[in-house]
Design a protein around this motif. Sequence first.
Motif, mmCIF file in Angstrom:
data_model
loop_
_atom_site.group_PDB
_atom_site.id
_atom_site.type_symbol
_atom_site.label_atom_id
_atom_site.label_comp_id
_atom_site.label_asym_id
_atom_site.label_seq_id
_atom_site.Cartn_x
_atom_site.Cartn_y
_atom_site.Cartn_z
ATOM 1 N N TRP A 163 0.821 -1.217 0.000
ATOM 2 C CA TRP A 163 0.000 0.000 0.000
ATOM 3 C C TRP A 163 0.849 1.259 0.000
ATOM 4 O O TRP A 163 0.463 2.270 -0.616
ATOM 5 N N TRP A 164 2.013 1.232 0.639
ATOM 6 C CA TRP A 164 2.850 2.426 0.727
ATOM 7 C C TRP A 164 3.555 2.744 -0.590
ATOM 8 O O TRP A 164 4.168 3.798 -0.726
ATOM 9 N N GLU A 165 3.458 1.822 -1.557
ATOM 10 C CA GLU A 165 4.055 2.058 -2.870
ATOM 11 C C GLU A 165 3.039 2.516 -3.903
ATOM 12 O O GLU A 165 3.393 2.743 -5.064
ATOM 13 N N LEU A 166 1.780 2.680 -3.525
ATOM 14 C CA LEU A 166 0.794 3.228 -4.445
ATOM 15 C C LEU A 166 1.190 4.654 -4.823
ATOM 16 O O LEU A 166 1.770 5.378 -4.003
ATOM 17 N N PRO A 167 0.899 5.086 -6.049
ATOM 18 C CA PRO A 167 1.315 6.418 -6.490
ATOM 19 C C PRO A 167 0.867 7.525 -5.541
ATOM 20 O O PRO A 167 -0.290 7.583 -5.142
ATOM 21 N N GLY A 168 1.810 8.370 -5.176
ATOM 22 C CA GLY A 168 1.516 9.521 -4.340
ATOM 23 C C GLY A 168 1.609 9.275 -2.853
ATOM 24 O O GLY A 168 1.705 10.229 -2.068
ATOM 25 N N VAL A 169 1.585 8.018 -2.433
ATOM 26 C CA VAL A 169 1.564 7.718 -0.998
ATOM 27 C C VAL A 169 2.915 8.030 -0.350
ATOM 28 O O VAL A 169 2.985 8.638 0.734
ATOM 29 N N GLY A 170 4.002 7.635 -1.001
ATOM 30 C CA GLY A 170 5.327 7.898 -0.451
ATOM 31 C C GLY A 170 5.575 9.387 -0.254
ATOM 32 O O GLY A 170 6.097 9.806 0.788
ATOM 33 N N ASP A 171 5.207 10.182 -1.258
ATOM 34 C CA ASP A 171 5.393 11.630 -1.142
ATOM 35 C C ASP A 171 4.567 12.193 0.007
ATOM 36 O O ASP A 171 5.033 13.061 0.755
ATOM 37 N N THR A 172 3.345 11.707 0.150
ATOM 38 C CA THR A 172 2.488 12.173 1.249
ATOM 39 C C THR A 172 3.109 11.852 2.598
ATOM 40 O O THR A 172 3.153 12.696 3.502
ATOM 41 N N CYS A 173 3.604 10.636 2.758
ATOM 42 C CA CYS A 173 4.224 10.234 4.026
ATOM 43 C C CYS A 173 5.471 11.061 4.312
ATOM 44 O O CYS A 173 5.702 11.476 5.464
ATOM 45 N N ARG A 174 6.283 11.311 3.285
ATOM 46 C CA ARG A 174 7.500 12.102 3.501
ATOM 47 C C ARG A 174 7.172 13.543 3.862
ATOM 48 O O ARG A 174 7.868 14.167 4.675
ATOM 49 N N ASN A 175 6.111 14.090 3.270
ATOM 50 C CA ASN A 175 5.712 15.453 3.607
ATOM 51 C C ASN A 175 5.181 15.544 5.045
ATOM 52 O O ASN A 175 5.437 16.525 5.743
ATOM 53 N N LEU A 176 4.441 14.532 5.460
ATOM 54 C CA LEU A 176 3.884 14.541 6.811
ATOM 55 C C LEU A 176 4.943 14.252 7.867
ATOM 56 O O LEU A 176 4.891 14.785 8.980
ATOM 57 N N PHE A 177 5.910 13.385 7.506
ATOM 58 C CA PHE A 177 6.926 12.952 8.472
ATOM 59 C C PHE A 177 8.310 13.056 7.821
ATOM 60 O O PHE A 177 8.914 12.037 7.468
ATOM 61 N N PRO A 178 8.824 14.264 7.637
ATOM 62 C CA PRO A 178 10.120 14.412 6.972
ATOM 63 C C PRO A 178 11.273 13.815 7.760
ATOM 64 O O PRO A 178 12.313 13.476 7.193
ATOM 65 N N VAL A 179 11.117 13.685 9.075
ATOM 66 C CA VAL A 179 12.151 13.096 9.929
ATOM 67 C C VAL A 179 11.496 12.033 10.813
ATOM 68 O O VAL A 179 10.448 12.272 11.406
ATOM 69 N N GLY A 180 12.102 10.854 10.868
ATOM 70 C CA GLY A 180 11.669 9.852 11.818
ATOM 71 C C GLY A 180 10.488 8.995 11.397
ATOM 72 O O GLY A 180 9.845 8.384 12.256
ATOM 73 N N ASP A 181 10.209 8.927 10.086
ATOM 74 C CA ASP A 181 9.149 7.988 9.682
ATOM 75 C C ASP A 181 9.631 6.562 9.914
ATOM 76 O O ASP A 181 8.903 5.732 10.460
ATOM 77 N N GLY A 182 10.866 6.288 9.510
ATOM 78 C CA GLY A 182 11.511 5.034 9.874
ATOM 79 C C GLY A 182 11.230 3.865 8.960
ATOM 80 O O GLY A 182 10.663 4.017 7.874
ATOM 81 N N ALA A 205 -6.651 8.831 2.350
ATOM 82 C CA ALA A 205 -7.327 9.475 1.217
ATOM 83 C C ALA A 205 -6.504 9.342 -0.066
ATOM 84 O O ALA A 205 -7.043 9.022 -1.137
ATOM 85 N N VAL A 206 -5.193 9.577 0.034
ATOM 86 C CA VAL A 206 -4.327 9.440 -1.142
ATOM 87 C C VAL A 206 -4.252 7.980 -1.576
ATOM 88 O O VAL A 206 -4.341 7.665 -2.781
ATOM 89 N N SER A 207 -4.102 7.087 -0.603
ATOM 90 C CA SER A 207 -3.996 5.650 -0.916
ATOM 91 C C SER A 207 -5.256 5.136 -1.592
ATOM 92 O O SER A 207 -5.190 4.364 -2.557
ATOM 93 N N LYS A 208 -6.409 5.553 -1.082
ATOM 94 C CA LYS A 208 -7.690 5.103 -1.626
ATOM 95 C C LYS A 208 -7.832 5.502 -3.093
ATOM 96 O O LYS A 208 -8.203 4.676 -3.939
ATOM 97 N N GLY A 209 -7.545 6.742 -3.399
ATOM 98 C CA GLY A 209 -7.670 7.202 -4.781
ATOM 99 C C GLY A 209 -6.741 6.463 -5.716
ATOM 100 O O GLY A 209 -7.125 6.078 -6.829
ATOM 101 N N ALA A 210 -5.492 6.266 -5.272
ATOM 102 C CA ALA A 210 -4.522 5.552 -6.099
ATOM 103 C C ALA A 210 -4.929 4.094 -6.287
ATOM 104 O O ALA A 210 -4.760 3.520 -7.374
#
Length: 253
Positions: free
Chosen positions: A144-163, A229-234
């Motif tokens: 699910w985290w590789e769906l288009p747009g999801v990675g960018d969303t996660c990086r924007n929300l958690f630029p440090v320490g997503d892990g 929301a991003v994951s669902k659309g993708a």
Amino acid sequence: MLLHHASWPEVEAYLKRCKGIVIPIGSTEQHGPNGLVGTDAICPEVIAAEAGAESGFLIGPTFNVGIAQHHLAFPGSMTLRPSTMIAALNDWIESLTRHGFDRIYFLNGHGGNITTINAAFAEYYANFSLDAAACPVRLSQRNWWELPGVGDTCRNLFPVGDGMHATASEVAVTYYAHPQAVKTVEMSPKIAPTGSFTDAADYRRTFPDGRIGSDPSQATAEKGAEIVAVSKGALIAELTAFFGVQPLARAAE
């Protein structure tokens, strides 16, 4: 549309319009001091359920115990042997194809499952190759985290320490799905260390609270809602292409 909430005549009617189904697949394993043991199953489950509600595509039950031997030093973690999982997945696939499903899409929530899911697919396809027959069924898996747009969303929300494990992103998705289960826990160090491990005992020694590289204290239900929301659309876009039909809910409008 959830398979568990449908009657058999409704499934029969669905198959006249679409031969595709989504199976959320994950794991039951520790996710640090504030992460839910069911995280890897909950994430694909909630994303698939919301995509199904909007699109009308059928969502099957969640395959919620996977390959997690390396987490067994933490209470609550469960695992299957690879051979058990391959056999179980093939029984699921053969049950569904018997009724006419020919596009089965596994939305995965656990990186440790990837190799075994691919092996299960190879086992299924081998039945046709060995018989010199063309297989009418297509199988697909997607993290699910590789769906288009999801990675960018996660990086924007958690630029440090997503892990890498017990990530802020996945914990946020579970908090969105189950706000009553939010945990407030002080963790030290704030961002967990990174590194490698061998077996379950080595994992517990190296990462004593279960996290790898993450600061999941950043997770909130609101951030989880953005990710879903991003994951669902993708996912809807990907299913439309894979199933070869337009979303059924929209088609009925």
